[in-house]
Design an enzyme around this catalytic site. Structure first.
Site, PDB file in Angstrom:
ATOM      1  N   GLU A 278       2.022  -2.222   4.420  1.00  0.00           N
ATOM      2  CA  GLU A 278       2.961  -3.246   5.293  1.00  0.00           C
ATOM      3  C   GLU A 278       2.694  -4.308   4.554  1.00  0.00           C
ATOM      4  O   GLU A 278       2.580  -5.217   4.601  1.00  0.00           O
ATOM      5  CB  GLU A 278       1.987  -2.597   6.156  1.00  0.00           C
ATOM      6  CG  GLU A 278       2.770  -1.572   7.646  1.00  0.00           C
ATOM      7  CD  GLU A 278       2.017  -0.923   6.806  1.00  0.00           C
ATOM      8  OE1 GLU A 278       1.174  -0.331   5.714  1.00  0.00           O
ATOM      9  OE2 GLU A 278       1.101   0.326   7.541  1.00  0.00           O
TER      10      GLU A 278
ATOM     11  N   CYS B 201      -2.346   0.851   9.558  1.00  0.00           N
ATOM     12  CA  CYS B 201      -4.155   0.890   9.515  1.00  0.00           C
ATOM     13  C   CYS B 201      -4.155  -0.411  10.495  1.00  0.00           C
ATOM     14  O   CYS B 201      -3.367  -1.390  11.135  1.00  0.00           O
ATOM     15  CB  CYS B 201      -5.102   1.191   8.447  1.00  0.00           C
ATOM     16  SG  CYS B 201      -4.516  -0.655   7.709  1.00  0.00           S
TER      17      CYS B 201
HETATM   18  N1  THU Z   1      -2.239   2.988   3.916  1.00  0.00           N
HETATM   19  C1  THU Z   1      -1.397   2.247   4.085  1.00  0.00           C
HETATM   20  O1  THU Z   1      -0.811   1.841   2.898  1.00  0.00           O
HETATM   21  N2  THU Z   1      -0.524   1.446   4.988  1.00  0.00           N
HETATM   22  C2  THU Z   1      -1.591   2.371   5.680  1.00  0.00           C
HETATM   23  O2  THU Z   1      -1.722   1.578   6.877  1.00  0.00           O
HETATM   24  C3  THU Z   1      -2.533   3.639   6.257  1.00  0.00           C
HETATM   25  C4  THU Z   1      -3.047   3.186   5.143  1.00  0.00           C
HETATM   26  C5  THU Z   1      -2.833   3.583   2.526  1.00  0.00           C
HETATM   27  C6  THU Z   1      -3.910   2.499   1.789  1.00  0.00           C
HETATM   28  C7  THU Z   1      -4.600   3.940   1.002  1.00  0.00           C
HETATM   29  O3  THU Z   1      -4.092   3.771  -0.747  1.00  0.00           O
HETATM   30  C8  THU Z   1      -4.069   5.247   1.486  1.00  0.00           C
HETATM   31  O4  THU Z   1      -2.837   4.561   2.701  1.00  0.00           O
HETATM   32  C9  THU Z   1      -5.454   5.408   2.080  1.00  0.00           C
HETATM   33  O5  THU Z   1      -5.711   4.909   3.470  1.00  0.00           O
END
Ligand code: THU
Length: 139
Positions: A60, A91
């Site tokens: 994002e 997240c």
């Molecule tokens: N991740 C995202 O790209 N977006 C989110 O909102 C949740 C987490 C990624 C970060 C990391 O590379 C992987 O997912 C595991 O946390």
């Protein structure tokens, strides 16, 4: 292209497409994001991980930062997809940054089976915002 001219299915498809580029060698968890700007342009992001794990950037924020770097300042919707049991939620860090730059953003959470739509304000209730410390002379 006019505002909101893309279907939800198109935004999700673009998010799945860019997810293929995820650099997720540590978590093996690939995420894709497609951010729709007010002028209809789309900016894509995938997660990019670092050997120093905390430097990882989520899909994002990659999409948002890319759009900001291109001069975009108004955003309508973002689609976020991953292979999750429920539609993939952004997240907490991404919720904050999305809220900072797009407080009325619609977030489309997707997985392979379905999607749901929530306002960023619903995902970040009582969110902190720069109104709390804004000064008149700040750009
Ligand atoms: N991740 C995202 O790209 N977006 C989110 O909102 C949740 C987490 C990624 C970060 C990391 O590379 C992987 O997912 C595991 O946390």
């Amino acid at each position: 292209m006019s505002a909101s001219s893309h279907s939800i299915e198109h935004l999700l498809a673009e998010a799945w497409r860019v997810r293929e580029q995820a650099c997720a060698r540590y978590s093996n968890f690939a995420v894709g994001a497609c951010l729709e700007c007010a002028d209809g342009s789309l900016f894509l992001g995938c997660n990019v991980e670092s050997s120093s794990y905390g430097l990882t950037c989520c899909a994002e924020r990659v999409a948002l930062f890319s759009a900001l770097a291109a001069g975009q300042r108004e955003f309508l919707r973002v689609a976020v997809v991953a292979e999750t049991p429920e539609p993939c939620p952004p997240c907490g860090a991404c919720r904050q940054v999305l809220f900072d730059y797009a407080p009325t953003l619609q977030v489309i959470l997707g997985n392979r089976e379905s999607h749901l739509i929530r306002g960023i304000g619903e995902l970040l209730p009582l969110g902190f915002h720069d109104d709390y410390f804004r000064r008149q002379d700040r750009s």
